[in-house]
Design an enzyme around this catalytic site. Structure first.
Site, mmCIF file in Angstrom:
data_model
loop_
_atom_site.group_PDB
_atom_site.id
_atom_site.type_symbol
_atom_site.label_atom_id
_atom_site.label_comp_id
_atom_site.label_asym_id
_atom_site.label_seq_id
_atom_site.Cartn_x
_atom_site.Cartn_y
_atom_site.Cartn_z
ATOM 1 N N SER A 70 0.791 -1.235 0.000
ATOM 2 C CA SER A 70 0.000 0.000 0.000
ATOM 3 C C SER A 70 0.824 1.287 0.000
ATOM 4 O O SER A 70 0.503 2.216 -0.757
ATOM 5 C CB SER A 70 -0.958 -0.008 1.191
ATOM 6 N N CYS A 86 6.732 -2.072 5.962
ATOM 7 C CA CYS A 86 7.009 -2.544 7.313
ATOM 8 C C CYS A 86 8.449 -2.286 7.726
ATOM 9 O O CYS A 86 9.370 -2.315 6.904
ATOM 10 C CB CYS A 86 6.705 -4.033 7.414
ATOM 11 N N ASN A 267 7.617 -7.895 11.150
ATOM 12 C CA ASN A 267 6.698 -6.794 10.853
ATOM 13 C C ASN A 267 5.332 -7.080 11.482
ATOM 14 O O ASN A 267 5.122 -8.142 12.074
ATOM 15 C CB ASN A 267 6.598 -6.626 9.338
ATOM 16 N N PRO A 268 4.343 -6.169 11.372
ATOM 17 C CA PRO A 268 3.081 -6.336 12.094
ATOM 18 C C PRO A 268 2.301 -7.612 11.814
ATOM 19 O O PRO A 268 1.585 -8.096 12.700
ATOM 20 C CB PRO A 268 2.272 -5.097 11.681
ATOM 21 N N CYS A 269 2.409 -8.181 10.626
ATOM 22 C CA CYS A 269 1.653 -9.401 10.327
ATOM 23 C C CYS A 269 2.496 -10.660 10.294
ATOM 24 O O CYS A 269 1.979 -11.751 10.006
ATOM 25 C CB CYS A 269 0.922 -9.232 9.001
ATOM 26 N N GLU A 271 5.066 -11.742 8.393
ATOM 27 C CA GLU A 271 5.617 -12.409 7.211
ATOM 28 C C GLU A 271 7.054 -12.018 6.895
ATOM 29 O O GLU A 271 7.679 -12.635 6.023
ATOM 30 C CB GLU A 271 4.736 -12.151 5.975
ATOM 31 N N PRO A 416 -0.435 -10.830 4.039
ATOM 32 C CA PRO A 416 -1.893 -11.068 4.108
ATOM 33 C C PRO A 416 -2.676 -10.526 2.914
ATOM 34 O O PRO A 416 -3.743 -11.040 2.604
ATOM 35 C CB PRO A 416 -2.309 -10.339 5.392
ATOM 36 N N THR A 417 -2.196 -9.472 2.276
ATOM 37 C CA THR A 417 -2.807 -8.849 1.088
ATOM 38 C C THR A 417 -4.268 -8.463 1.299
ATOM 39 O O THR A 417 -5.058 -8.524 0.360
ATOM 40 C CB THR A 417 -2.676 -9.732 -0.177
ATOM 41 N N GLY A 418 -4.611 -8.049 2.511
ATOM 42 C CA GLY A 418 -6.008 -7.732 2.779
ATOM 43 C C GLY A 418 -6.557 -6.647 1.881
ATOM 44 O O GLY A 418 -7.606 -6.812 1.244
#
Length: 572
Positions: A70, A86, A267-269, A271, A416-418
């Site tokens: 993003s 991230c 990083n936050p998720c 990965e 995650p690619t949300g």
């Protein structure tokens, strides 16, 4: 350009540029042109054809075969030019160090990035402070401070900040950390995970004692049974979805630059495991668009996928070159190792188009071989870039020093690619379909977005099984589980809550085997899942040599995604 209505809503809310009056001043075509032109500027430095590469990057994104993270979409070609998703920042056990990190995190959030921290160096709560004669407040108090700062600063002014907070399982405050998010207002801008090594998991298996150790002196402050601590982790994960697990020994075994230091944070998720002051630039290939008809059956278009990977790796390496780094420490560390993370989205939809159920041996085997292909092509692309531009400066002390030089210390990561999944109108990451119809609630300033899976709908139509009655069931329940449709169709369109955790883990392990960084994976569980289910998931994840795992039990706390649309749009 096939932009869905929900994708356009997301783009208008967060990504398309606005003028000083707040009015939109670009459309999706202009956005992709802006980003592609900005990312092609690096070609001049290395004797490349800037216009040709810009056109290549534009086609790559506008076709939705690949999208970057993003911040790149938001900021490329603007004065901000902060392109990384991230960052990991160090947290030292000093007031100066903690508040320096807090300031740096605020600047990163303001620019559109997320941050990861391991708070394990901070002395425990109530520890005596000889300089002042007082007592320490402990890592949780400083996490609250970081959380409050994040709450005040939206990422890039467009989305709430995201953090990862890790505390190692031998820290004296680990018990308080584990249960901290039972308060629904606590650490709302943090994912939290326990940093667990192999020794802890073995102690849990054998029901042995476990020492909590002062991070400064190394003195044992308390001894408990490892199983007791484990049960607290499981209980809170069942109740709230937190904490997840970060398997720090598995991460360190894959550290590409061990001479630069150990990795104890992501990083936050989860990965991307990173060293302090490292950042990673991510992008994902949309697998759902690489299925073709061959000999009257569906097959993966590996030729087009290979070309896409080569372009995507070049794109992400250019991101490293063109990035406007927030801190000089970040720029020097990132450019020393030039880590990138190319991942995937649309895996579930690819499987549906290929006629392969997610919960099947065939799917797991294909995931493994497909990611092997992606990883090998990514490495080959990085090797070619190294010949053109030079290998990453940290090469000499890396695990690759005896092999063919590469441009990037890591090439692949499964994010995650949300949000970019919404833009690409495909299923996120390697997750199964969450639902055939669902609503995203409280997003984009309180909006609700309704989504109906077009791949599933087209499958029903192609088989002559589409009807208003079926669609109304999908809209109400989000699945076809309670319909009279054939079993083979139900298997193909099986949704997340109906898929046994074993298959989630096996897909994660299949992709992790050929992923340089890590795989961000959340196992969505039905509300009736038990603590025993979660204990088995976490333990199996460690035994399968995964780098991290999280779970979310439906309804355990307010959630963005909910199955069904709460409305009927068809009349039976």
């Amino acid at each position: 350009m096939n932009i869905s209505p929900n994708a356009l809503t997301v783009l208008q809310s967060r990504y398309l540029l606005r003028d000083n009056a707040g009015m939109l001043c670009e459309d999706p075509v202009q956005l992709f042109r802006r980003v592609s032109n900005a990312m092609a500027r690096s070609e001049k430095k290395f004797g490349g054809d800037e216009k040709k590469v810009a056109d290549e990057f534009y086609e790559l994104m506008s076709s939705l075969r690949f999208l970057p993270n993003s911040p790149t979409l938001m900021n490329a070609g603007t004065p901000k030019q902060q392109l990384s998703a991230c960052f990991v920042l160090p947290v030292e056990d000093s007031l100066n160090g903690i508040f320096d990190t807090l300031k740096h995190a605020a600047l990163i959030h303001q620019s559109g990035g997320g941050t990861g921290f391991n708070f394990s160096k901070i002395r425990p709560k109530n520890d005596f402070l000889p300089d002042s004669g007082g007592t320490a407040s402990g890592p949780l108090s400083f996490m609250e401070l970081f959380d409050a700062s994040t709450e005040r600063i939206k990422q890039g002014g467009k989305r709430r900040g995201a953090n990862m907070g890790i505390l190692n399982c031998d820290h004296p405050d680990i018990e308080e950390f584990i249960s901290f998010k039972k308060d629904p207002l606590a650490l709302r801008n943090f994912n939290i995970s326990v940093g667990a090594g192999d020794a802890f998991l073995r102690a849990v298996e054998k029901n042995e004692s476990w020492n909590l150790v002062h991070p400064g002196s190394g003195a044992v402050t308390k001894t408990i049974f490892a199983k007791e601590l484990w049960n607290k982790i499981i209980d809170n994960a069942w109740a709230t979805g937190d904490p997840g697990m970060i398997f720090i020994d598995a991460i360190e075994r894959a550290n590409p630059t061990p001479k630069q230091g150990a990795i104890n944070c992501t990083n936050p998720c989860g990965e991307v495991p990173l060293l302090p002051y490292e950042a990673c630039n991510l992008g994902s290939v949309n697998l759902s668009l690489f299925v073709m008809r061959k000999n009257n059956s569906a097959a993966i278009d590996y030729d087009t996928l290979e070309k896409t990977i080569f372009s995507a790796v070049r794109f992400l390496d250019n991101v490293v070159e063109e990035n406007n780094y927030i801190l000089p420490e970040i720029e020097s560390t990132v450019k020393r190792n030039r880590k990138i993370g190319l991942g995937v989205m649309g895996w579930a939809e690819m499987l549906i188009k290929l006629g392969i159920p997610y919960a099947s041996e065939e799917a797991v085997s294909l995931g493994n071989s497909l990611m092997k292909f992606i990883n090998e092509i990514s490495e080959r692309a990085s090797e070619l870039l190294a010949k053109e531009r030079g290998n990453f400066p940290g090469w000499a002390g890396s695990i690759f020093s005896s092999r063919t030089p590469v441009r990037n210390a890591t090439r692949t990561a499964i994010a995650p690619t949300g949000t970019i999944g919404v833009i690409a109108n495909t299923s996120p990451s390697i997750e199964p379909l969450f639902a055939l119809a669902f609503r995203r609630e409280h997003v984009l300033g309180g909006k609700t977005l309704l989504e109906i899976n077009e791949t599933g709908k087209k499958l029903l139509e192609s088989k002559g099984l589409y009807s208003n009655t079926t669609m109304n069931t999908i809209l109400a329940e989000g699945s076809i589980e309670h319909t009279a449709l054939p079993g083979e169709i139900k298997s193909l369109l099986q949704t997340s809550h109906a898929i046994a955790p074993e298959w989630h883990l096996r897909h994660q392990a299949a992709f992790q085997q050929y992923t340089d960084n890590a795989v961000s994976k959340t196992i969505n569980l039905p509300n009736n899942a038990t603590r025993g289910d979660i204990s088995e998931i976490y333990m199996r994840a460690w035994k399968m040599r995964l780098k991290g795992i999280t779970v979310f039990r439906d309804g355990c706390k307010p959630q963005v995604m909910n199955a069904g649309t709460s409305c009927e749009v068809c009349v039976s």
